[in-house]
Design a protein around this motif. Structure first.
Motif, PDB file in Angstrom:
ATOM      1  N   THR A  46       9.249  -3.931  -7.640  1.00 42.13           N
ATOM      2  CA  THR A  46       7.893  -3.379  -7.766  1.00 42.13           C
ATOM      3  C   THR A  46       6.483  -3.232  -7.753  1.00 42.13           C
ATOM      4  O   THR A  46       5.600  -2.693  -7.188  1.00 42.13           O
ATOM      5  N   THR A  47       6.973  -4.938  -7.108  1.00 43.34           N
ATOM      6  CA  THR A  47       5.545  -5.817  -6.503  1.00 43.34           C
ATOM      7  C   THR A  47       4.941  -4.960  -5.063  1.00 43.34           C
ATOM      8  O   THR A  47       4.023  -4.296  -5.068  1.00 43.34           O
ATOM      9  N   ILE A  48       5.687  -4.956  -4.364  1.00 40.84           N
ATOM     10  CA  ILE A  48       6.450  -4.447  -3.202  1.00 40.84           C
ATOM     11  C   ILE A  48       5.809  -2.714  -3.566  1.00 40.84           C
ATOM     12  O   ILE A  48       4.919  -2.226  -1.986  1.00 40.84           O
ATOM     13  N   ALA A  49       6.866  -1.730  -4.486  1.00 36.24           N
ATOM     14  CA  ALA A  49       5.769  -0.252  -3.918  1.00 36.24           C
ATOM     15  C   ALA A  49       4.290  -0.354  -4.478  1.00 36.24           C
ATOM     16  O   ALA A  49       4.070   0.719  -3.140  1.00 36.24           O
ATOM     17  N   PHE A  50       3.886  -1.390  -4.808  1.00 33.96           N
ATOM     18  CA  PHE A  50       2.790  -1.396  -5.501  1.00 33.96           C
ATOM     19  C   PHE A  50       1.506  -1.416  -4.685  1.00 33.96           C
ATOM     20  O   PHE A  50       0.473  -1.180  -4.449  1.00 33.96           O
ATOM     21  N   GLU A  51       2.115  -2.672  -3.642  1.00 34.43           N
ATOM     22  CA  GLU A  51       1.082  -3.235  -2.533  1.00 34.43           C
ATOM     23  C   GLU A  51       0.994  -1.988  -1.664  1.00 34.43           C
ATOM     24  O   GLU A  51       0.375  -2.462  -0.546  1.00 34.43           O
ATOM     25  N   GLY A  52       2.373  -1.678  -1.551  1.00 36.47           N
ATOM     26  CA  GLY A  52       3.302  -0.533  -0.146  1.00 36.47           C
ATOM     27  C   GLY A  52       3.562  -0.986   1.107  1.00 36.47           C
ATOM     28  O   GLY A  52       2.992  -2.136   2.140  1.00 36.47           O
ATOM     29  N   PRO A  53       5.227  -0.965   0.894  1.00 36.07           N
ATOM     30  CA  PRO A  53       6.244  -1.978   1.810  1.00 36.07           C
ATOM     31  C   PRO A  53       5.356  -1.343   3.406  1.00 36.07           C
ATOM     32  O   PRO A  53       5.653  -2.955   4.073  1.00 36.07           O
ATOM     33  N   SER A  54       4.823  -0.384   3.927  1.00 34.58           N
ATOM     34  CA  SER A  54       4.048  -0.696   5.356  1.00 34.58           C
ATOM     35  C   SER A  54       3.346  -1.587   5.593  1.00 34.58           C
ATOM     36  O   SER A  54       2.200  -1.585   6.690  1.00 34.58           O
ATOM     37  N   THR A  55       2.485  -2.171   4.412  1.00 35.67           N
ATOM     38  CA  THR A  55       1.368  -3.506   4.537  1.00 35.67           C
ATOM     39  C   THR A  55       1.975  -4.784   5.119  1.00 35.67           C
ATOM     40  O   THR A  55       1.530  -5.769   4.741  1.00 35.67           O
TER      41      THR A  55
END
Length: 451
Positions: A202-211
């Protein structure tokens, strides 16, 4: 070796230290460093003739103890032959150290970039991950430590980061699993693992996986409390990284080279990262050395593109000669196997018995020669023995415990509400039992502060 008291020399050493040495992580006027006269095997001693069983392994790096004669001889021989040479050349000690390390790393981590220690290994691993992915962010866990240099300390998830955290290092912290003090209201290891992985994704999803360039984890967190991850967690992180094209970095600076009863802690979990950092136990700290073990895919990124990084002393011949000798000693003398055997047969049962007997011990956790006791005021509520990041009078219970340990002949590794049991990996059963008896006596002092 029998310590020979020489208080006059000790006083001179202490005076020069206080006059000129600036110590790390310390308020300079509030510390009182012990003047050390010598060390051998699992022990060291002061100039007054007091001998201590080292339950800290230096800073968890003397995995083969102090002054192992074969490693000392290897350093002497290398110094007589070639004390130093620039890193751009092929040097026998450097090549052989890299080969021996690559033989023991998991998977295809077959290229070795040498550094001077663990912090700069982390710095370079993160640089490689960012260049490989073209992404800026790195995720790391709270309750972690990755080193004192600028990027490494910002990756760190404990109070040592705070003074240097500018909020601009491209680091995002998340909660890793720790059932005893769960952030996920879990009641079982399975729940803790599942919920921690969900939180990470979820953290990755909200940070933006492409970042996100990388996720870095200590395979088993060290100074934060030796929190062995639950089954399936590291494999789950590996899957998440593969799903989003994120580089998986395991920090084995403290856990590597026999500390857990395996050459690397990753072997306990059957997981292979893309990058692995190491230092400390690679040559028992005899000469500063660290490095990054690099996967084939990341090495290929820099096959025809220059890697923009390096160090003057990368792969220093003296350090690498010490590493070659240390790895060979560990293999010849069964040091890794000794850590595994005594961890299971002596340390774990003894610590669990101490936990039953002492009111201040809330939890025992660890593996091999890598253990921690969580100290509490109350076993039922799990209230810590001292507040988080306590100092001064608030930290008095831990200070009293540490003083009692030293008075009983062991030098403890005390960090916040924990004491670690991290002797050399080639410690003998008799030495272990001696230290555990002294630890028992020191815990009785901590019991006075528990309910």
């Amino acid at each position: 070796m029998t310590p020979q008291p020489d208080p006059e020399v000790g006083a001179a050493v202490k005076a020069a230290d206080r006059a000129h040495v600036f110590h790390s992580w310390s308020a300079q006027e509030l510390i009182d460093p012990l003047a050390v006269a010598g060390a051998e095997g699992s022990y060291f001693w002061d100039y007054d003739g007091n001998r201590y069983l080292d339950f800290t392994s230096g800073l968890v790096y003397t995995n083969i103890g102090y002054q192992h004669p074969k490693v000392v001889a290897a350093i002497q021989e290398q110094a007589a032959r070639m004390t130093t040479f620039a890193p751009a050349f092929a040097v026998e000690a450097r090549s052989e150290a890299a080969r021996l390390i690559a033989e023991r790393t998991p998977g295809d981590l077959d290229k070795i970039f040498f550094t001077n220690g663990g912090a700069d290994a982390v710095e370079h691993a993160i640089r490689m991950a960012r260049l490989h992915t073209g992404r800026p962010k790195v995720l790391s866990a709270y309750r972690s430590y990755h080193g004192g240099t600028q990027q490494a300390v910002n990756l760190t998830g404990d109070p040592r980061r705070w003074a240097s955290d500018s909020g601009s290092a491209g680091v995002v912290h998340f909660w890793a699993p720790f059932l005893y003090r769960s952030r996920f209201y879990a009641e079982t290891e399975e729940q803790e693992c599942e919920r921690a992985l969900e939180h990470l994704e979820t953290t990755i999803a909200f940070e933006g996986p492409s970042t996100v360039a990388a996720i870095i984890l200590e395979t088993i967190p060290g100074t934060a409390g030796i929190m062995v991850p639950p089954p399936g967690y590291l494999a789950g992180v590996r899957e998440i990284c593969d799903k989003y094209g994120i580089v998986f970095v395991l920090d084995e600076v403290m856990a590597g080279f026999g500390r857990t009863g395996e050459w690397f802690a990753a072997d306990l979990f059957d997981v292979t990262p893309d990058l692995m950092t190491f230092a400390k136990g690679v040559n028992s700290g005899y000469v500063p050395l660290g490095g990054v073990a690099i996967s084939g895919a990341i090495a290929e990124t820099f096959g025809k593109r220059a890697y923009p990084g390096g160090l003057t002393y990368s792969g220093h011949p003296l350090a690498c000669a010490a590493a070659v000798a240390t790895i060979n000693v560990m293999a010849e003398e069964g040091v890794v196997e000794n850590a595994a055997k005594l961890g299971t047969s002596v340390v774990e049962p003894a610590l669990r018995e101490l936990a039953e007997r002492h009111a201040c011990v809330g939890e025992v956790r660890g593996v091999g020669m890598f253990w921690a006791l969580e100290l509490v005021k109350n076993k039922e509520t799990r209230e810590p023995l001292v507040p988080y990041n306590a100092s001064g009078e608030a930290n008095a219970p831990m200070t009293a415990f540490g003083s009692a340990a030293k008075a009983n002949g062991i030098w403890p590794f005390v960090n916040m509400n924990r004491t670690h049991v991290v002797p050399p990996c080639n410690v003998s059963e008799a030495e272990l039992k001696e230290g555990l008896t002294a630890l028992d006596a020191a815990l009785s002092v901590a019991d006075e502060f528990a309910e």
